[in-house]
Scaffold this motif. Structure first.
Motif, PDB file in Angstrom:
ATOM      1  N   LEU A  36      29.897  16.954 -23.709  1.00  0.00           N
ATOM      2  CA  LEU A  36      28.955  16.370 -22.751  1.00  0.00           C
ATOM      3  C   LEU A  36      29.206  14.885 -22.503  1.00  0.00           C
ATOM      4  CD1 LEU A  36      25.727  18.167 -23.998  1.00  0.00           C
ATOM      5  CD2 LEU A  36      26.856  18.533 -21.792  1.00  0.00           C
ATOM      6  N   GLY A  37      30.254  14.355 -23.117  1.00  0.00           N
ATOM      7  CA  GLY A  37      30.658  12.985 -22.810  1.00  0.00           C
ATOM      8  C   GLY A  37      30.076  11.905 -23.690  1.00  0.00           C
ATOM      9  N   ALA A  38      29.477  12.284 -24.813  1.00  0.00           N
ATOM     10  CA  ALA A  38      28.926  11.279 -25.722  1.00  0.00           C
ATOM     11  C   ALA A  38      30.027  10.640 -26.548  1.00  0.00           C
ATOM     12  CB  ALA A  38      27.892  11.911 -26.641  1.00  0.00           C
ATOM     13  N   LYS A  39      29.755   9.447 -27.024  1.00  0.00           N
ATOM     14  CA  LYS A  39      30.619   8.770 -27.982  1.00  0.00           C
ATOM     15  C   LYS A  39      30.068   9.066 -29.371  1.00  0.00           C
ATOM     16  CE  LYS A  39      31.516   5.056 -24.671  1.00  0.00           C
ATOM     17  NZ  LYS A  39      31.433   3.594 -24.410  1.00  0.00           N
ATOM     18  N   LEU A  40      30.950   9.418 -30.286  1.00  0.00           N
ATOM     19  CA  LEU A  40      30.481  10.000 -31.539  1.00  0.00           C
ATOM     20  C   LEU A  40      30.887   9.200 -32.770  1.00  0.00           C
ATOM     21  CD1 LEU A  40      31.335  13.746 -30.857  1.00  0.00           C
ATOM     22  CD2 LEU A  40      29.118  12.628 -30.635  1.00  0.00           C
ATOM     23  N   VAL A  41      29.893   8.927 -33.602  1.00  0.00           N
ATOM     24  CA  VAL A  41      30.123   8.446 -34.960  1.00  0.00           C
ATOM     25  C   VAL A  41      29.856   9.646 -35.864  1.00  0.00           C
ATOM     26  CG1 VAL A  41      29.509   6.764 -36.723  1.00  0.00           C
ATOM     27  CG2 VAL A  41      29.268   6.179 -34.287  1.00  0.00           C
ATOM     28  N   LEU A  42      30.905  10.187 -36.458  1.00  0.00           N
ATOM     29  CA  LEU A  42      30.785  11.402 -37.253  1.00  0.00           C
ATOM     30  C   LEU A  42      30.921  11.064 -38.728  1.00  0.00           C
ATOM     31  CD1 LEU A  42      32.952  13.882 -35.143  1.00  0.00           C
ATOM     32  CD2 LEU A  42      30.515  13.328 -34.930  1.00  0.00           C
ATOM     33  N   ALA A  43      29.985  11.526 -39.533  1.00  0.00           N
ATOM     34  CA  ALA A  43      29.974  11.218 -40.958  1.00  0.00           C
ATOM     35  C   ALA A  43      29.924  12.489 -41.785  1.00  0.00           C
ATOM     36  CB  ALA A  43      28.769  10.335 -41.291  1.00  0.00           C
ATOM     37  N   ASP A  44      30.677  12.501 -42.872  1.00  0.00           N
ATOM     38  CA  ASP A  44      30.675  13.630 -43.793  1.00  0.00           C
ATOM     39  C   ASP A  44      31.306  13.181 -45.105  1.00  0.00           C
ATOM     40  OD1 ASP A  44      30.311  16.902 -43.303  1.00  0.00           O
ATOM     41  OD2 ASP A  44      31.611  16.390 -44.993  1.00  0.00           O
ATOM     42  N   ARG A  45      30.884  13.766 -46.195  1.00  0.00           N
ATOM     43  CA  ARG A  45      31.457  13.393 -47.492  1.00  0.00           C
ATOM     44  C   ARG A  45      32.870  13.933 -47.659  1.00  0.00           C
ATOM     45  NH1 ARG A  45      28.610  17.297 -52.045  1.00  0.00           N
ATOM     46  NH2 ARG A  45      28.689  19.229 -50.842  1.00  0.00           N
ATOM     47  N   ASP A  46      33.237  14.988 -46.915  1.00  0.00           N
ATOM     48  CA  ASP A  46      34.589  15.556 -46.955  1.00  0.00           C
ATOM     49  C   ASP A  46      35.423  14.883 -45.869  1.00  0.00           C
ATOM     50  OD1 ASP A  46      36.912  17.075 -46.892  1.00  0.00           O
ATOM     51  OD2 ASP A  46      35.871  18.967 -47.250  1.00  0.00           O
ATOM     52  N   GLY A  47      36.046  13.760 -46.210  1.00  0.00           N
ATOM     53  CA  GLY A  47      36.764  12.970 -45.229  1.00  0.00           C
ATOM     54  C   GLY A  47      37.931  13.695 -44.595  1.00  0.00           C
ATOM     55  N   ASP A  48      38.678  14.465 -45.386  1.00  0.00           N
ATOM     56  CA  ASP A  48      39.842  15.173 -44.842  1.00  0.00           C
ATOM     57  C   ASP A  48      39.418  16.254 -43.850  1.00  0.00           C
ATOM     58  OD1 ASP A  48      41.540  13.631 -46.380  1.00  0.00           O
ATOM     59  OD2 ASP A  48      41.680  15.101 -48.008  1.00  0.00           O
ATOM     60  N   ARG A  49      38.408  17.003 -44.218  1.00  0.00           N
ATOM     61  CA  ARG A  49      37.928  18.049 -43.315  1.00  0.00           C
ATOM     62  C   ARG A  49      37.356  17.445 -42.043  1.00  0.00           C
ATOM     63  NH1 ARG A  49      34.063  23.100 -45.194  1.00  0.00           N
ATOM     64  NH2 ARG A  49      34.250  24.324 -43.271  1.00  0.00           N
ATOM     65  N   LEU A  50      36.665  16.324 -42.192  1.00  0.00           N
ATOM     66  CA  LEU A  50      36.083  15.648 -41.033  1.00  0.00           C
ATOM     67  C   LEU A  50      37.169  15.154 -40.095  1.00  0.00           C
ATOM     68  CD1 LEU A  50      33.551  14.531 -39.597  1.00  0.00           C
ATOM     69  CD2 LEU A  50      33.856  12.438 -40.936  1.00  0.00           C
ATOM     70  N   ALA A  51      38.218  14.552 -40.649  1.00  0.00           N
ATOM     71  CA  ALA A  51      39.309  14.046 -39.816  1.00  0.00           C
ATOM     72  C   ALA A  51      39.977  15.180 -39.050  1.00  0.00           C
ATOM     73  CB  ALA A  51      40.326  13.318 -40.690  1.00  0.00           C
ATOM     74  N   GLY A  52      40.164  16.313 -39.719  1.00  0.00           N
ATOM     75  CA  GLY A  52      40.756  17.467 -39.045  1.00  0.00           C
ATOM     76  C   GLY A  52      39.878  17.982 -37.922  1.00  0.00           C
ATOM     77  N   PHE A  53      38.575  18.034 -38.165  1.00  0.00           N
ATOM     78  CA  PHE A  53      37.659  18.479 -37.120  1.00  0.00           C
ATOM     79  C   PHE A  53      37.634  17.499 -35.956  1.00  0.00           C
ATOM     80  CE2 PHE A  53      33.286  18.023 -35.414  1.00  0.00           C
ATOM     81  CZ  PHE A  53      33.236  19.204 -34.688  1.00  0.00           C
ATOM     82  N   ALA A  54      37.564  16.205 -36.248  1.00  0.00           N
ATOM     83  CA  ALA A  54      37.506  15.194 -35.194  1.00  0.00           C
ATOM     84  C   ALA A  54      38.717  15.276 -34.278  1.00  0.00           C
ATOM     85  CB  ALA A  54      37.391  13.801 -35.814  1.00  0.00           C
ATOM     86  N   ALA A  55      39.855  15.633 -34.846  1.00  0.00           N
ATOM     87  CA  ALA A  55      41.085  15.719 -34.056  1.00  0.00           C
ATOM     88  C   ALA A  55      41.049  16.866 -33.051  1.00  0.00           C
ATOM     89  CB  ALA A  55      42.286  15.873 -34.985  1.00  0.00           C
ATOM     90  N   THR A  56      40.140  17.829 -33.241  1.00  0.00           N
ATOM     91  CA  THR A  56      40.064  18.971 -32.326  1.00  0.00           C
ATOM     92  C   THR A  56      39.129  18.725 -31.157  1.00  0.00           C
ATOM     93  OG1 THR A  56      38.185  20.052 -33.435  1.00  0.00           O
ATOM     94  CG2 THR A  56      40.385  20.473 -34.327  1.00  0.00           C
ATOM     95  N   LEU A  57      38.382  17.630 -31.182  1.00  0.00           N
ATOM     96  CA  LEU A  57      37.376  17.391 -30.152  1.00  0.00           C
ATOM     97  C   LEU A  57      38.024  16.939 -28.847  1.00  0.00           C
ATOM     98  CD1 LEU A  57      34.621  15.618 -32.267  1.00  0.00           C
ATOM     99  CD2 LEU A  57      34.747  18.012 -31.580  1.00  0.00           C
ATOM    100  N   SER A  58      37.318  17.219 -27.755  1.00  0.00           N
ATOM    101  CA  SER A  58      37.840  16.910 -26.424  1.00  0.00           C
ATOM    102  C   SER A  58      37.781  15.425 -26.104  1.00  0.00           C
ATOM    103  CB  SER A  58      37.060  17.689 -25.362  1.00  0.00           C
ATOM    104  OG  SER A  58      35.678  17.363 -25.416  1.00  0.00           O
ATOM    105  N   SER A  59      36.985  14.683 -26.849  1.00  0.00           N
ATOM    106  CA  SER A  59      36.780  13.268 -26.565  1.00  0.00           C
ATOM    107  C   SER A  59      37.651  12.390 -27.449  1.00  0.00           C
ATOM    108  CB  SER A  59      35.311  12.909 -26.782  1.00  0.00           C
ATOM    109  OG  SER A  59      35.111  11.518 -26.669  1.00  0.00           O
ATOM    110  N   ASP A  60      38.107  11.264 -26.889  1.00  0.00           N
ATOM    111  CA  ASP A  60      38.806  10.255 -27.683  1.00  0.00           C
ATOM    112  C   ASP A  60      37.832   9.252 -28.279  1.00  0.00           C
ATOM    113  OD1 ASP A  60      41.320  11.336 -27.121  1.00  0.00           O
ATOM    114  OD2 ASP A  60      41.477  10.195 -25.246  1.00  0.00           O
TER     115      ASP A  60
END
Length: 254
Positions: A36-60
């Motif tokens: 939907l075009g939001a800018k995202l600050v994503l937080a999680d204790r599992d940094g590696d899993r979070l980084a992998g998920f963030a890389a799949t998102l449509s937004s930069d």
């Protein structure tokens, strides 16, 4: 043609903080907000899993941060980093949470109690405590805390989880009242049993038993909770604060 409940374009350019973002409801919500075009600050204790998920998102426009929400200073730093990176904060979804093995109260380990309360209740306080000042600088904002049906009902073998989720509901109401006149809306959503990693340890038999607890005879999907969260974040819920929306397949109607 029927108009949508909320204008999807309204999320474009908004800055959203999502905790517990690497999986489950947090990941589902982050995915939709990115679309939907939001800018995202994503937080999680599992940094590696979070980084992998963030890389799949449509937004930069995504800032993934490894974060333990039980740390007051850590959450403060994460919110500040997000504000510095994107210029402010408009929206927040506090979905970080854990579950641990069931145990009746008389044998419940003190360290297990402390851990669940720290993540599921104190973690929500830590987040909201630092999100509100950032939102006030923007003239307002919307926060959604992820509670549970166990915020309304007791559940055998889950004294800490039940207490924490009851606490999330009470805290949400108090915080909403404190800031209702300042353009900050704070609400909660209470999911039933949802098909997320928190149910991953259940056998097929126990999953079927969990499904049977709901009048709809199934567990929910993360996207179904995300739909409620997006409504509460949006201006379509402009007169809603201090509320908890049940998304539980009829569980609490019994």
């Amino acid at each position: 043609m029927t108009s949508p409940l909320f204008d999807p374009a309204a999320f474009t350019g908004k800055v959203a903080f999502v905790s517990g973002a690497a999986s489950g409801i947090g990941a589902s919500t982050a995915l939709r907000l990115a679309d939907l075009g939001a800018k995202l600050v994503l937080a999680d204790r599992d940094g590696d899993r979070l980084a992998g998920f963030a890389a799949t998102l449509s937004s930069d426009d995504v800032l993934p941060l490894e974060l333990d929400v039980t740390s007051f200073a850590g959450v403060e730093a994460a919110v500040a980093q997000g504000v510095e990176h994107f210029g402010g904060l408009d929206l927040a979804v506090n979905s970080a949470g854990i579950d641990l093995p069931r145990c009746e109260t008389a044998q419940y380990p003190a360290e297990q109690w402390d851990r669940i309360i720290a993540v599921n209740l104190t973690g929500v306080f830590n987040a909201v405590r630092h999100q509100i000042p950032a939102m006030l600088k923007r003239g307002g904002g919307s926060i959604v805390n992820v509670a549970s049906i166990m915020g309304f009902r007791g559940f055998a073998g889950q004294p800490a989880y039940t207490a924490a989720k009851h606490g999330v509901l009470g805290f949400t109401k108090a915080a909403a009242l404190d800031h209702a006149g300042q353009g900050i809306r704070i609400n909660a959503v209470a999911p039933g049993f949802i098909d997320t990693p928190l149910l991953g340890h259940l056998s097929d038999e126990k999953r079927q038993a969990a499904a049977a607890l709901h009048p709809m005879q199934r567990v929910g999907q993360a996207d179904e909770i995300t739909n409620v969260i997006l409504f509460l974040l949006s201006d379509a819920a402009s007169f809603v604060t201090g509320a908890c929306f049940e998304a539980d397949g009829g569980y609490l109607a019994k």
